[in-house]
Design a protein around this motif. Structure first.
Motif, PDB file in Angstrom:
ATOM      1  N   PHE A  75       0.862  -1.175   0.000  1.00  0.00           N
ATOM      2  CA  PHE A  75       0.000   0.000   0.000  1.00  0.00           C
ATOM      3  C   PHE A  75       0.905   1.233   0.000  1.00  0.00           C
ATOM      4  CE2 PHE A  75      -2.349   3.426   2.037  1.00  0.00           C
ATOM      5  CZ  PHE A  75      -3.473   3.441   1.242  1.00  0.00           C
ATOM      6  N   PRO A  76       0.686   2.168  -0.912  1.00  0.00           N
ATOM      7  CA  PRO A  76       1.571   3.348  -0.998  1.00  0.00           C
ATOM      8  C   PRO A  76       1.390   4.292   0.182  1.00  0.00           C
ATOM      9  CG  PRO A  76      -0.238   3.547  -2.562  1.00  0.00           C
ATOM     10  CD  PRO A  76      -0.367   2.192  -1.927  1.00  0.00           C
ATOM     11  N   ALA A  77       2.230   4.112   1.205  1.00  0.00           N
ATOM     12  CA  ALA A  77       2.069   4.866   2.453  1.00  0.00           C
ATOM     13  C   ALA A  77       3.228   5.812   2.751  1.00  0.00           C
ATOM     14  CB  ALA A  77       1.888   3.899   3.612  1.00  0.00           C
ATOM     15  N   GLN A 121       4.871   7.975  -5.263  1.00  0.00           N
ATOM     16  CA  GLN A 121       5.445   8.367  -6.553  1.00  0.00           C
ATOM     17  C   GLN A 121       5.527   7.152  -7.490  1.00  0.00           C
ATOM     18  OE1 GLN A 121       9.441   9.895  -6.240  1.00  0.00           O
ATOM     19  NE2 GLN A 121       9.446  10.659  -8.334  1.00  0.00           N
ATOM     20  N   VAL A 122       5.972   6.032  -6.974  1.00  0.00           N
ATOM     21  CA  VAL A 122       6.082   4.817  -7.795  1.00  0.00           C
ATOM     22  C   VAL A 122       4.693   4.297  -8.157  1.00  0.00           C
ATOM     23  CG1 VAL A 122       6.955   2.443  -7.843  1.00  0.00           C
ATOM     24  CG2 VAL A 122       8.363   4.268  -6.866  1.00  0.00           C
ATOM     25  N   PHE A 123       3.753   4.354  -7.218  1.00  0.00           N
ATOM     26  CA  PHE A 123       2.384   3.911  -7.483  1.00  0.00           C
ATOM     27  C   PHE A 123       1.736   4.755  -8.579  1.00  0.00           C
ATOM     28  CE2 PHE A 123      -2.223   3.913  -6.596  1.00  0.00           C
ATOM     29  CZ  PHE A 123      -2.469   2.546  -6.697  1.00  0.00           C
ATOM     30  N   VAL A 124       1.933   6.051  -8.526  1.00  0.00           N
ATOM     31  CA  VAL A 124       1.367   6.937  -9.552  1.00  0.00           C
ATOM     32  C   VAL A 124       1.970   6.606 -10.926  1.00  0.00           C
ATOM     33  CG1 VAL A 124       1.196   9.335 -10.325  1.00  0.00           C
ATOM     34  CG2 VAL A 124       0.681   8.749  -7.955  1.00  0.00           C
ATOM     35  N   ALA A 125       3.242   6.252 -10.965  1.00  0.00           N
ATOM     36  CA  ALA A 125       3.847   5.828 -12.231  1.00  0.00           C
ATOM     37  C   ALA A 125       3.162   4.567 -12.763  1.00  0.00           C
ATOM     38  CB  ALA A 125       5.348   5.610 -12.059  1.00  0.00           C
TER      39      ALA A 125
END
Length: 194
Positions: free
Chosen positions: A155-157, A163-167
Motif C-alpha cells: 500500500f503506498p504509504a 510516486q512509484v504507485f502513480v507511475a
C-alpha cells in the motif's frame, strides 16, 4: 431478492462460478460474494470473470492479492472503494481481490489457486498486498514490485511509494484524466506518513 435466494440455493461449483461472473459484471468488477457454506470461488474463475468484464468495458484488470490479517491489504481495499475515488478506479480498472496466505484457522477463506497465480506473476517473495495489472487479453502490464530496488510497493504509504504507485497508474491507465489522477493522489496523500 432473487439474487439472494440464488446465493442461498447454490451448491455446485459451476453455479458459484456463474454467479461470480455475474457479480463481477454487475458490480463493476468487484466481487467477494459467495454462497453460504460454499468455498470461495477459485482464482481462475475470478480472474476469468475479471478479464471478460475488462474486455467488455475497455479496462485493465487490477488483481490484488491479500489476506484477512493484512492491515495494508485492508487499506488498499478501502482505497479502491473510497467514495472519492471508487468511480475513477471502476472506470479504469476491474478490481479482482484474491485471498492468499491466510493463517491456519482462516485457510478456508483462500481462493484456490490464488497463491500459484501470485507466484507465477512475480509475487512469490513480495509480501502483501501484492498486485498485478493485466490487459483485457490477460497479458501482464505491470506489478507492484516497482520500487527502485525491485521490492513491492504494497500500500503506498510513503512519498516514495506514492510516486512509484502513480507511475504504475500512468502506465496502466493512460486514458485517466489529469483531474482524476490528482483526485487519487490527493486521497493517498491524506494517508501518507511523512
Amino acid at each position: 431478492m432473487q439474487m439472494a435466494r440464488a446465493f442461498k440455493a447454490v451448491a455446485r461449483p459451476a453455479t458459484v462460478a456463474l454467479l461470480t461472473a455475474a457479480c463481477v459484471s454487475v458490480l463493476g468488477g468487484e466481487c467477494r460474494a459467495q454462497a453460504a457454506g460454499a468455498p470461495p470461488p477459485s482464482a481462475d474463475a475470478l480472474v476469468s470473470a475479471g478479464l471478460k468484464s475488462a474486455q467488455a468495458g475497455g479496462r485493465v484488470v487490477l488483481i490484488e492479492f491479500g489476506a484477512s490479517w493484512c492491515t495494508w491489504c485492508r487499506s488498499f481495499e478501502a482505497f479502491v472503494h473510497a467514495p472519492e475515488v471508487r468511480q475513477i478506479i471502476a472506470s479504469n480498472y476491474v478490481v479482482v481481490n484474491l485471498t492468499v496466505q491466510e493463517r491456519d484457522d482462516k485457510k478456508a477463506l483462500e481462493n484456490a489457486g490464488g497463491q500459484q497465480k501470485m507466484n507465477a506473476w512475480g509475487g512469490e517473495k513480495s509480501g502483501l498486498p501484492y498486485y498485478v495489472f493485466l490487459d483485457a487479453a490477460g497479458r501482464k502490464l505491470a506489478d507492484s514490485n516497482a520500487m527502485p530496488d525491485g521490492s513491492n510497493i504494497g500500500f503506498p504509504a510513503t512519498p516514495q511509494e506514492l510516486q512509484v504507485f502513480v507511475a504504475l497508474i500512468d502506465k496502466t491507465a493512460p486514458k485517466m484524466s489529469k483531474a482524476d489522477r490528482s483526485t487519487i493522489v490527493d486521497y493517498l496523500n491524506k494517508i501518507i506518513k511523512p
